[in-house]
Design a protein around this motif. Sequence first.
Motif, PDB file in Angstrom:
ATOM      1  N   ALA A  41      37.757  34.138  47.401  1.00  0.00           N
ATOM      2  CA  ALA A  41      37.680  32.691  47.587  1.00  0.00           C
ATOM      3  C   ALA A  41      38.247  31.955  46.376  1.00  0.00           C
ATOM      4  O   ALA A  41      38.963  30.946  46.512  1.00  0.00           O
ATOM      5  CB  ALA A  41      36.234  32.271  47.829  1.00  0.00           C
ATOM      6  N   VAL A  45      41.954  32.061  46.598  1.00  0.00           N
ATOM      7  CA  VAL A  45      42.487  31.051  47.515  1.00  0.00           C
ATOM      8  C   VAL A  45      42.606  29.711  46.795  1.00  0.00           C
ATOM      9  O   VAL A  45      43.618  29.001  46.911  1.00  0.00           O
ATOM     10  CB  VAL A  45      41.589  30.914  48.761  1.00  0.00           C
ATOM     11  CG1 VAL A  45      42.055  29.746  49.630  1.00  0.00           C
ATOM     12  CG2 VAL A  45      41.595  32.210  49.563  1.00  0.00           C
ATOM     13  N   VAL A  80      47.841  30.489  52.848  1.00  0.00           N
ATOM     14  CA  VAL A  80      46.465  30.042  52.620  1.00  0.00           C
ATOM     15  C   VAL A  80      45.544  30.385  53.790  1.00  0.00           C
ATOM     16  O   VAL A  80      44.442  30.925  53.566  1.00  0.00           O
ATOM     17  CB  VAL A  80      46.435  28.529  52.310  1.00  0.00           C
ATOM     18  CG1 VAL A  80      44.993  28.023  52.250  1.00  0.00           C
ATOM     19  CG2 VAL A  80      47.147  28.236  50.995  1.00  0.00           C
ATOM     20  N   SER A 104      42.501  33.061  53.323  1.00  0.00           N
ATOM     21  CA  SER A 104      41.165  32.501  53.574  1.00  0.00           C
ATOM     22  C   SER A 104      40.397  33.350  54.573  1.00  0.00           C
ATOM     23  O   SER A 104      39.201  33.623  54.393  1.00  0.00           O
ATOM     24  CB  SER A 104      41.279  31.061  54.087  1.00  0.00           C
ATOM     25  OG  SER A 104      41.901  30.221  53.137  1.00  0.00           O
TER      26      SER A 104
END
Length: 398
Positions: free
Chosen positions: A296, A299, A372, A376
């Motif tokens: 995370a 990202v 992305v 994710s």
Amino acid sequence: MSATVRAVTEAPVDPRRTRRRLDALTLGLFTVALGTNIPTPLLLVYRRTLGLSDADLTAVFGCYAVGLVAALTVSGAASDRFGRRALVLPFAVLAGLVSLLFVPAVTHLPLLYAGRLLQGVVSGVVFSVANAWLQDLAGPGGQQSAATRGAVSTSLGFAVAPAMSGVLAQYGPAPTTLPYLVHVAVLVVGLGALLTVPETVTVRHPGRLMTLGLPPEARRPFWAVLAPTAVGVFAFPTVAATLLPLLVVPGGVGVAYAGVIAGLALAASAAAARVGRRAERGAAPLGMLVCAAGTALGVLAIVARAQPLLVPASLLMGAGAGLCLTAGLTLTARLAPPHTRGAMNSAFYAFAYAGFGTPLLLAWLGGRLGTVPVVSVFAAVPLGIAAWLWRELRTRRG
């Protein structure tokens, strides 16, 4: 009796002798692991000297995977049949020869392919068989310690190699030669240590070589717990070391920086492996949660083009992997009878090493669906696995 081999560990009459043998084997495993990741940051150099395309780089990674899978299909069962020492020693020697093969590979692409293929073979044999050897030597009461030794020595070798080769390549002489010569020198010490470790397989009978080595009572826990745990071992640190720097810094990073990022991820894996020994059954789901947090953060680094976030993201992804590795090796030792210990370690590593293909898969999907969104979704995968493992382990504890 259906057992094809029986591994006999000497009774620890002298605990100091047993510890010395475990230390020697741990050192030998580290020196082999050290060679595996030396080419990783140097791929930036090879790309320039050989004019490699993205397809060429993919093929280089693919060669390693092919050699690895081929070795894992037979090495564990072969060590159950012929002995641990009989396989580890010659393939440790091969590790040094492969490092020397990389020296002229800077101007010869076929040698680069051959070197990575043979590195995969060495990894598949030595890592799976040496862990079974550690488990044999440690005896029934030392399985968790053996798992920790295997996880820490492997992860530490993986961690030191890219940092060392990246720094030497950027600031030292002979950037595509010196890192490999350093490895060969260290490996000589490791080979000397391995020669002092006795064989533990004393009864050998004919049997199948290509087998996962899963006894009936171990199949359900293997597929329900061990295989999902293996996913976290290499998928996340590999993404941190190879893919994230390219996504966060589109112009590319220096060889030294690439090596340091890879080294940090794998050093965190080595450190967390020791912590995982204390976490007992919670190590696997905890490792997956840490991997999710690191991904995370990765990202966020991609979205914000925030290069400083690469460091904490890599540390978290590496730490989660270390927890998963210790948990997996500990469970493997508990599930495997001595006569299938080598084959079952190979089965675990086969699933773990599949994670090396994750950066290629994410890059391919990202080119079609967007970077992305794909990364994710990837960050959510360890959350789901953590929930599954928590439920499975809680049920088994109950």
